[in-house]
Design an enzyme around this catalytic site. Sequence first.
Site, PDB file in Angstrom:
ATOM      1  N   TYR A  19       0.830  -1.208   0.000  1.00  0.00           N
ATOM      2  CA  TYR A  19       0.000   0.000   0.000  1.00  0.00           C
ATOM      3  C   TYR A  19       0.862   1.255   0.000  1.00  0.00           C
ATOM      4  CZ  TYR A  19      -4.362  -2.520   0.426  1.00  0.00           C
ATOM      5  OH  TYR A  19      -5.444  -3.318   0.168  1.00  0.00           O
ATOM      6  N   TYR A 147     -12.645  -6.116   6.308  1.00  0.00           N
ATOM      7  CA  TYR A 147     -11.453  -6.316   5.486  1.00  0.00           C
ATOM      8  C   TYR A 147     -11.220  -7.810   5.348  1.00  0.00           C
ATOM      9  CZ  TYR A 147      -6.777  -6.563   3.638  1.00  0.00           C
ATOM     10  OH  TYR A 147      -5.705  -6.867   2.845  1.00  0.00           O
ATOM     11  N   ASP A 248     -14.476 -14.948   9.095  1.00  0.00           N
ATOM     12  CA  ASP A 248     -13.075 -14.690   8.771  1.00  0.00           C
ATOM     13  C   ASP A 248     -12.340 -14.394  10.084  1.00  0.00           C
ATOM     14  OD1 ASP A 248     -10.622 -13.654   8.085  1.00  0.00           O
ATOM     15  OD2 ASP A 248     -11.378 -12.335   6.499  1.00  0.00           O
ATOM     16  N   LYS A 277      -2.729 -15.699   9.293  1.00  0.00           N
ATOM     17  CA  LYS A 277      -1.881 -14.849  10.132  1.00  0.00           C
ATOM     18  C   LYS A 277      -1.154 -15.593  11.252  1.00  0.00           C
ATOM     19  CE  LYS A 277      -3.263 -10.288   8.828  1.00  0.00           C
ATOM     20  NZ  LYS A 277      -4.532  -9.874   8.240  1.00  0.00           N
TER      21      LYS A 277
HETATM   22  C1  LIG Z   1      -4.971  -9.957   6.857  1.00  0.00           C
HETATM   23  C2  LIG Z   1      -6.364 -10.397   6.656  1.00  0.00           C
HETATM   24  C3  LIG Z   1      -6.770 -11.064   5.474  1.00  0.00           C
HETATM   25  C4  LIG Z   1      -5.823 -11.296   4.322  1.00  0.00           C
HETATM   26  O1  LIG Z   1      -4.766 -12.124   4.641  1.00  0.00           O
HETATM   27  P1  LIG Z   1      -3.425 -12.093   3.741  1.00  0.00           P
HETATM   28  O2  LIG Z   1      -2.590 -13.186   4.336  1.00  0.00           O
HETATM   29  O3  LIG Z   1      -2.843 -10.720   3.904  1.00  0.00           O
HETATM   30  O4  LIG Z   1      -3.843 -12.377   2.346  1.00  0.00           O
HETATM   31  C5  LIG Z   1      -8.076 -11.499   5.389  1.00  0.00           C
HETATM   32  N1  LIG Z   1      -8.952 -11.278   6.384  1.00  0.00           N
HETATM   33  C6  LIG Z   1      -8.608 -10.657   7.519  1.00  0.00           C
HETATM   34  C7  LIG Z   1      -9.615 -10.482   8.601  1.00  0.00           C
HETATM   35  C8  LIG Z   1      -7.302 -10.178   7.688  1.00  0.00           C
HETATM   36  O5  LIG Z   1      -6.976  -9.534   8.816  1.00  0.00           O
END
Ligand SMILES: *Cc1c(COP(=O)(O)O)cnc(C)c1O
Length: 429
Positions: A19, A147, A248, A277
Amino acid sequence: MTNYSNLLKRDRDYVWHPYSSINSKQAVFPVKSASGVRITLSDGRVLIDGMSSWWSAIHGYNHPIMNQAISTQLHDMSHIMFGGLTHQPAIDLAELLVTITPKPLKKVFFVDSGSVAVEVAMKMAIQYWYAKKQPEKQKMLTIQYGYHGDTFGAMSVSDPVNGMHSLFSNTLTQQFFADAPLCKFNQPCTESDISPLQSQLENNHQEIAALILEPIVQGAGGMRFYSADYLKQLRQLCDQYNVLLILDEIATGFGRTGKLFACEHAEIAPDILCVGKALTGGYMTLAATLTTQHIAKTISNGEPGIFMHGPTFMANPLACSAGLASLKLLLNSPWKNRISLIEQHLTTGLAPCTDFPQVKEVRILGAIGVVELHKAINMEIIQPQFVEAGVWVRPFNRLIYLMPPYIIDKDDITILTHAVTHIISNIKD
Ligand SMILES: *Cc1c(COP(=O)(O)O)cnc(C)c1O
């Protein structure tokens, strides 16, 4: 030229950062090494890590047990294709994930990154309804300020404003959006919080394959915390309107909010779960999409009879062994106690910010501390100030936030919160 300035020059010449503009005047800081909660820059300065490398390095850096797991695996094999072959690190990790995630989730699909875990989740939902002979259910429903990643499918369900949907309007799938709830964490959720979602479901459920959202904590879309009651209610609505629920937990998973998974605050289970993550403790890139036996069976028994996804580096053995080591390390640690201590120290440490006129709100949940300002932060000015103060904090927009590794002690948290408090108090309009 010192090594440090040489690195900086060549970085400017050749590298594009996340970014960012290649014209950016914002500093980047070459890192030589990292250990525990300390990051050592190439010029010898040492910073205390307040970011866990974007939610991931929960055990800190250079952990001997993590290092050992990867090095042992390296000597067996670093990678092997996953089509037609399998291996113990993937099997062990999948089994452990099924054990610790909500009960209905029984099948694990490994991918390389969080964004792709989200893509896979959406494809599972669409294939499920296709197999059930309801191919018109192809759209996603979500809420504002979410996100879910940077690939096209993930972007389509991320916040339209933050995610610059206008820029990609001709390529991005139009999904259904509902206003985000205003009920905060630990508050009850009222009719006005849930009704936007309810009316989207009522009006469009025939086209909607799944509702996708981040449980309890909306991360990069605004660091907002919302009521568990809202999650409880939307789980019921999904069942009522025949819409799958995708949670998510890529940011919230593995203890960050005080529960192993944030959906436990509401005592609900999703139909599809995304993790990433912290899955490998920040060591390797790995993510996973989990689903129920029913969904996996329905997809497999329907047309075309297979799930249409399979990355080259799927279930990379090094990453899976890192994931397994990280999870065992977490589960064998007093993580609940650690998170609750971090929560206490963040609460006391950031409390003075509440009184500053620059500050809109301070909110703490688990090992996440957020200071929301009224105005966007000037990163060119602020970022070097944090480094000068000996901490690594990476604000965005109006948000300065801390989410340190779980192993951080009270004194180091205090250094982080002092730096945040001091630097915010000096922000001029
Ligand atoms: C970071 C994140 C993603 C994307 O993961 P990447 O490994 O960066 O592709 C998706 N959803 C949430 C909630 C995130 O915090």
